[in-house]
Design a protein around this motif. Structure first.
Motif, PDB file in Angstrom:
ATOM      1  N   PRO A  37     -62.907 -27.875   7.736  1.00 58.40           N
ATOM      2  CA  PRO A  37     -62.726 -26.506   6.886  1.00 58.40           C
ATOM      3  C   PRO A  37     -64.155 -25.936   6.824  1.00 58.40           C
ATOM      4  CG  PRO A  37     -61.628 -28.018   5.931  1.00 58.40           C
ATOM      5  CD  PRO A  37     -62.259 -28.731   7.211  1.00 58.40           C
ATOM      6  N   PHE A  38     -65.056 -26.622   6.385  1.00 60.16           N
ATOM      7  CA  PHE A  38     -66.378 -26.056   6.110  1.00 60.16           C
ATOM      8  C   PHE A  38     -67.422 -25.998   7.531  1.00 60.16           C
ATOM      9  CE2 PHE A  38     -65.131 -27.421   2.213  1.00 60.16           C
ATOM     10  CZ  PHE A  38     -64.884 -26.195   1.398  1.00 60.16           C
ATOM     11  N   LEU A  39     -67.464 -27.033   8.051  1.00 61.23           N
ATOM     12  CA  LEU A  39     -68.367 -27.378   9.042  1.00 61.23           C
ATOM     13  C   LEU A  39     -68.153 -26.376  10.270  1.00 61.23           C
ATOM     14  CD1 LEU A  39     -70.669 -29.288   9.388  1.00 61.23           C
ATOM     15  CD2 LEU A  39     -68.851 -30.881  10.641  1.00 61.23           C
ATOM     16  N   PHE A  40     -67.192 -26.244  10.837  1.00 60.26           N
ATOM     17  CA  PHE A  40     -66.831 -25.794  11.931  1.00 60.26           C
ATOM     18  C   PHE A  40     -67.490 -24.272  11.952  1.00 60.26           C
ATOM     19  CE2 PHE A  40     -64.824 -23.433  15.548  1.00 60.26           C
ATOM     20  CZ  PHE A  40     -65.139 -24.064  16.819  1.00 60.26           C
ATOM     21  N   ASN A  78     -55.549 -17.811   6.708  1.00 59.43           N
ATOM     22  CA  ASN A  78     -56.353 -18.430   8.040  1.00 59.43           C
ATOM     23  C   ASN A  78     -55.390 -18.626   9.278  1.00 59.43           C
ATOM     24  OD1 ASN A  78     -59.152 -18.848   7.181  1.00 59.43           O
ATOM     25  ND2 ASN A  78     -58.124 -20.132   5.396  1.00 59.43           N
ATOM     26  N   ILE A  79     -54.271 -19.066   9.022  1.00 56.70           N
ATOM     27  CA  ILE A  79     -53.330 -19.115  10.143  1.00 56.70           C
ATOM     28  C   ILE A  79     -52.984 -17.699  10.773  1.00 56.70           C
ATOM     29  CG2 ILE A  79     -50.750 -19.911  10.919  1.00 56.70           C
ATOM     30  CD1 ILE A  79     -51.267 -22.051   8.777  1.00 56.70           C
ATOM     31  N   SER A 123     -66.389 -16.028  12.045  1.00 59.84           N
ATOM     32  CA  SER A 123     -66.782 -17.195  11.460  1.00 59.84           C
ATOM     33  C   SER A 123     -67.013 -17.113  10.117  1.00 59.84           C
ATOM     34  CB  SER A 123     -67.651 -17.920  12.309  1.00 59.84           C
ATOM     35  OG  SER A 123     -68.959 -17.171  12.247  1.00 59.84           O
ATOM     36  N   LYS A 124     -67.849 -16.138   9.566  1.00 57.36           N
ATOM     37  CA  LYS A 124     -68.197 -15.974   8.297  1.00 57.36           C
ATOM     38  C   LYS A 124     -67.185 -15.578   7.404  1.00 57.36           C
ATOM     39  CE  LYS A 124     -71.234 -12.618   7.784  1.00 57.36           C
ATOM     40  NZ  LYS A 124     -72.169 -11.392   7.499  1.00 57.36           N
ATOM     41  N   SER A 134     -62.478 -20.964  14.341  1.00 58.20           N
ATOM     42  CA  SER A 134     -62.911 -20.715  13.047  1.00 58.20           C
ATOM     43  C   SER A 134     -61.987 -20.530  11.924  1.00 58.20           C
ATOM     44  CB  SER A 134     -64.013 -19.547  12.988  1.00 58.20           C
ATOM     45  OG  SER A 134     -65.054 -19.730  13.682  1.00 58.20           O
ATOM     46  N   TYR A 135     -61.037 -19.935  12.053  1.00 56.15           N
ATOM     47  CA  TYR A 135     -59.891 -19.857  11.156  1.00 56.15           C
ATOM     48  C   TYR A 135     -58.986 -20.904  11.395  1.00 56.15           C
ATOM     49  CZ  TYR A 135     -60.741 -14.826  10.569  1.00 56.15           C
ATOM     50  OH  TYR A 135     -61.441 -13.623  10.342  1.00 56.15           O
ATOM     51  N   PHE A 136     -58.452 -21.633  12.398  1.00 50.69           N
ATOM     52  CA  PHE A 136     -57.798 -22.666  12.472  1.00 50.69           C
ATOM     53  C   PHE A 136     -58.537 -23.831  12.050  1.00 50.69           C
ATOM     54  CE2 PHE A 136     -55.339 -20.349  16.257  1.00 50.69           C
ATOM     55  CZ  PHE A 136     -54.453 -19.863  15.143  1.00 50.69           C
ATOM     56  N   SER A 137     -59.813 -23.795  12.008  1.00 55.52           N
ATOM     57  CA  SER A 137     -60.581 -24.928  11.442  1.00 55.52           C
ATOM     58  C   SER A 137     -60.070 -25.602  10.124  1.00 55.52           C
ATOM     59  CB  SER A 137     -62.125 -25.022  11.569  1.00 55.52           C
ATOM     60  OG  SER A 137     -62.485 -24.074  10.392  1.00 55.52           O
TER      61      SER A 137
END
Length: 97
Positions: A17-20, A85-86, A37-38, A9-12
């Motif tokens: 970026p939004f979808l996953f 996020n990384i 994920s939130k 979820s973070y690596f998306s």
């Protein structure tokens, strides 16, 4: 599996970026995965929410210095959330290692 979905979820930020994170947040029953994920979804939205005033300033500003300053601020916000996020993705993967 919990850590993998949470970290993805973070690596998306790299691939969706939004979808996953949105799909994972809606589809999961696990509170741990839903929490991460939130958080990832919110951290993906922050740079784009910061871009809205930039667009307004670009079309309505008489002073190009203010637009340039806001562009620099936007770049700092964007790269800050990118690094966040990384780091969070790596932290989630290392939680139970």
């Amino acid at each position: 599996m919990r850590q993998l979905l949470s970290a993805l979820s973070y690596f998306s930020i790299f691939f969706a970026p939004f979808l996953f994170p949105l799909i994972v947040w809606i589809a999961t029953q696990d509170r741990y995965i839903a929490m991460h994920s939130k958080r990832a979804l919110v951290s993906h939205i922050v740079p784009f929410a910061a871009a809205i005033p930039l667009l307004i300033l670009t079309f309505g500003a008489d002073n190009p210095g203010s637009v340039f300053g806001y562009i620099v601020l936007f770049i700092i916000i964007y790269f800050g959330t990118f690094i966040y996020n990384i780091v969070k993705g790596i932290q989630v993967l290392r939680e139970y290692a």
